[in-house]
Write a protein that holds these residues in place. Structure first.
Motif, PDB file in Angstrom:
ATOM      1  N   ALA A  67     -35.265  34.380  19.765  1.00 62.81           N
ATOM      2  CA  ALA A  67     -34.347  34.810  20.490  1.00 62.81           C
ATOM      3  C   ALA A  67     -32.914  34.801  19.418  1.00 62.81           C
ATOM      4  O   ALA A  67     -32.163  35.561  19.354  1.00 62.81           O
ATOM      5  CB  ALA A  67     -34.040  34.101  21.561  1.00 62.81           C
ATOM      6  N   GLU A  68     -32.879  33.582  18.662  1.00 59.40           N
ATOM      7  CA  GLU A  68     -31.599  33.255  17.766  1.00 59.40           C
ATOM      8  C   GLU A  68     -31.710  34.656  16.684  1.00 59.40           C
ATOM      9  O   GLU A  68     -30.856  34.941  16.190  1.00 59.40           O
ATOM     10  CB  GLU A  68     -31.511  31.882  17.213  1.00 59.40           C
ATOM     11  N   LEU A  69     -32.927  34.787  16.154  1.00 59.14           N
ATOM     12  CA  LEU A  69     -33.165  35.767  15.228  1.00 59.14           C
ATOM     13  C   LEU A  69     -32.682  37.168  15.860  1.00 59.14           C
ATOM     14  O   LEU A  69     -31.966  37.920  14.985  1.00 59.14           O
ATOM     15  CB  LEU A  69     -34.672  35.842  14.773  1.00 59.14           C
ATOM     16  N   LYS A  70     -33.121  37.355  16.966  1.00 60.95           N
ATOM     17  CA  LYS A  70     -32.789  38.887  17.465  1.00 60.95           C
ATOM     18  C   LYS A  70     -31.119  38.786  17.620  1.00 60.95           C
ATOM     19  O   LYS A  70     -30.574  39.984  17.219  1.00 60.95           O
ATOM     20  CB  LYS A  70     -33.349  38.997  18.972  1.00 60.95           C
ATOM     21  N   GLU A  71     -30.522  37.766  18.084  1.00 63.67           N
ATOM     22  CA  GLU A  71     -29.034  37.955  18.337  1.00 63.67           C
ATOM     23  C   GLU A  71     -28.378  38.004  16.745  1.00 63.67           C
ATOM     24  O   GLU A  71     -27.518  38.865  16.615  1.00 63.67           O
ATOM     25  CB  GLU A  71     -28.764  36.692  18.834  1.00 63.67           C
ATOM     26  N   MET A  72     -28.948  37.342  15.630  1.00 65.04           N
ATOM     27  CA  MET A  72     -28.266  37.294  14.549  1.00 65.04           C
ATOM     28  C   MET A  72     -28.381  38.718  13.950  1.00 65.04           C
ATOM     29  O   MET A  72     -27.552  39.488  13.197  1.00 65.04           O
ATOM     30  CB  MET A  72     -28.937  36.284  13.651  1.00 65.04           C
ATOM     31  N   THR A  73     -29.501  39.464  14.062  1.00 67.99           N
ATOM     32  CA  THR A  73     -30.000  40.857  13.572  1.00 67.99           C
ATOM     33  C   THR A  73     -29.148  41.923  14.321  1.00 67.99           C
ATOM     34  O   THR A  73     -28.505  42.825  13.522  1.00 67.99           O
ATOM     35  CB  THR A  73     -31.413  41.145  13.809  1.00 67.99           C
ATOM     36  N   GLU A  74     -28.983  41.516  15.745  1.00 67.48           N
ATOM     37  CA  GLU A  74     -28.209  42.729  16.293  1.00 67.48           C
ATOM     38  C   GLU A  74     -26.894  42.641  15.918  1.00 67.48           C
ATOM     39  O   GLU A  74     -25.930  43.624  15.742  1.00 67.48           O
ATOM     40  CB  GLU A  74     -28.273  42.221  17.827  1.00 67.48           C
ATOM     41  N   GLU A  75     -26.148  41.410  15.662  1.00 63.69           N
ATOM     42  CA  GLU A  75     -24.754  41.310  15.049  1.00 63.69           C
ATOM     43  C   GLU A  75     -24.536  41.799  13.515  1.00 63.69           C
ATOM     44  O   GLU A  75     -23.570  42.311  13.404  1.00 63.69           O
ATOM     45  CB  GLU A  75     -24.439  39.762  15.197  1.00 63.69           C
ATOM     46  N   ALA A  76     -25.722  41.601  12.739  1.00 57.82           N
ATOM     47  CA  ALA A  76     -25.673  42.056  11.586  1.00 57.82           C
ATOM     48  C   ALA A  76     -25.805  43.320  11.186  1.00 57.82           C
ATOM     49  O   ALA A  76     -25.279  44.104  10.290  1.00 57.82           O
ATOM     50  CB  ALA A  76     -26.383  41.329  10.775  1.00 57.82           C
ATOM     51  N   ASN A  77     -26.631  44.012  12.243  1.00 56.69           N
ATOM     52  CA  ASN A  77     -27.074  45.437  12.043  1.00 56.69           C
ATOM     53  C   ASN A  77     -26.109  46.488  12.702  1.00 56.69           C
ATOM     54  O   ASN A  77     -25.606  47.309  12.107  1.00 56.69           O
ATOM     55  CB  ASN A  77     -28.235  45.505  12.780  1.00 56.69           C
TER      56      ASN A  77
END
Length: 278
Positions: A67-77
């Protein structure tokens, strides 16, 4: 055409680097990225008795980190053409990957060369080698540790012309279409002439690639094939190395030996492995 990309992760820096590469590679494509974490390998050999509570804790942690990885990726992408899904599995990685490929129609698996326990002398981690050996369902793109994205304008494809290729060439074509890349077919040989079989396969390869920029290159057999391939990559400024995995192929020779420094097969560019259909 929407693509479905599977990215196994153990939440290591190398796994994150593979994610970043995938996002940049498909920046102009509509994609769903599936982040898969298998916690199977985290639970076993050091413990003689695995409790249900211990396994539940592993799953909770896996889901939390996904969940944290998904959130981080969405913010970065911030790319409206990209969607992200997460999958946690308690199965061995190669089995978890196969299940996701079948259930989600995956087009490509993208993963790092090493995991969280990477050692400097190891070029491919055990999970990566195991997946390459056993994967028969779709192509795998392996991203070297700390590799910075470069648009794949030059694609190297080593072949001995001893095998006829048909649908196995499709992933190479799709990769070439992304950036109008040139496909450089390289043949390493001691002999001056091809056999009749090799000559036929060469002519058919020309037909199958006629609509794609490509060229053929002959290299004398002056060193190990791994060294020659890396020399070719450097000399022609290759951005992606592609090999087709079949019995007695170059890949089989690499991955069936101990994956340590003496092999010398340390791809300096992303490495696309295509399973053979037969």
């Amino acid at each position: 055409m929407k693509r479905s990309i599977l990215i196994p992760t153990d939440f290591s820096d190398n796994a994150w680097n593979a994610i970043v590469y995938a996002l940049k590679l498909y920046k102009d494509e509509e994609c769903t990225f599936y982040f898969l974490n298998s916690f199977y390998f985290l639970n076993s050999t050091e413990r003689t008795y695995i409790t249900t509570h211990y396994v539940e804790d592993l799953e909770v942690n896996s889901l939390k980190e996904l969940a944290e990885l998904k959130e981080m990726t969405e913010e970065a992408n911030i790319n409206p053409n990209h969607n992200f899904e997460t999958i946690s599995s308690n199965e061995p990685l190669h089995l978890a990957i196969e299940k996701v490929i079948k259930s989600h129609g995956i087009d490509m698996v993208i993963m790092g060369t090493k995991g969280a326990t990477k050692a400097k002398e190891i070029f491919f981690g055990s999970n990566t080698v195991n997946v390459i050996k056993k994967m028969k369902l779709c192509p795998i793109l392996v991203v070297p540790d700390e590799f910075d994205f470069v648009e794949p304008k030059q694609i190297a494809f080593p072949t001995d012309f001893n095998r006829f290729y048909g649908e196995e060439l499709y992933p190479i074509k799709r990769m070439a279409e992304l950036y109008n890349s040139k496909i450089r077919i390289v043949h390493i040989t001691k002999k001056k002439n091809l056999t009749a079989k090799q000559d036929y396969n060469l002519s058919m390869l020309k037909v199958y690639l006629e609509n794609y920029p490509h060229s053929f290159h002959w290299m004398p057999n002056y060193a190990s094939k791994t060294q020659e391939i890396n020399d070719f990559i450097k000399d022609l400024e290759i951005d992606i190395l592609v090999m087709i995995n079949y019995e007695h192929s170059l890949i089989e020779g690499f991955i069936n030996e101990p994956v340590v420094t003496k092999i010398g097969f340390n791809p300096i560019v992303p490495f696309l492995v295509i399973p053979c259909s037969a």
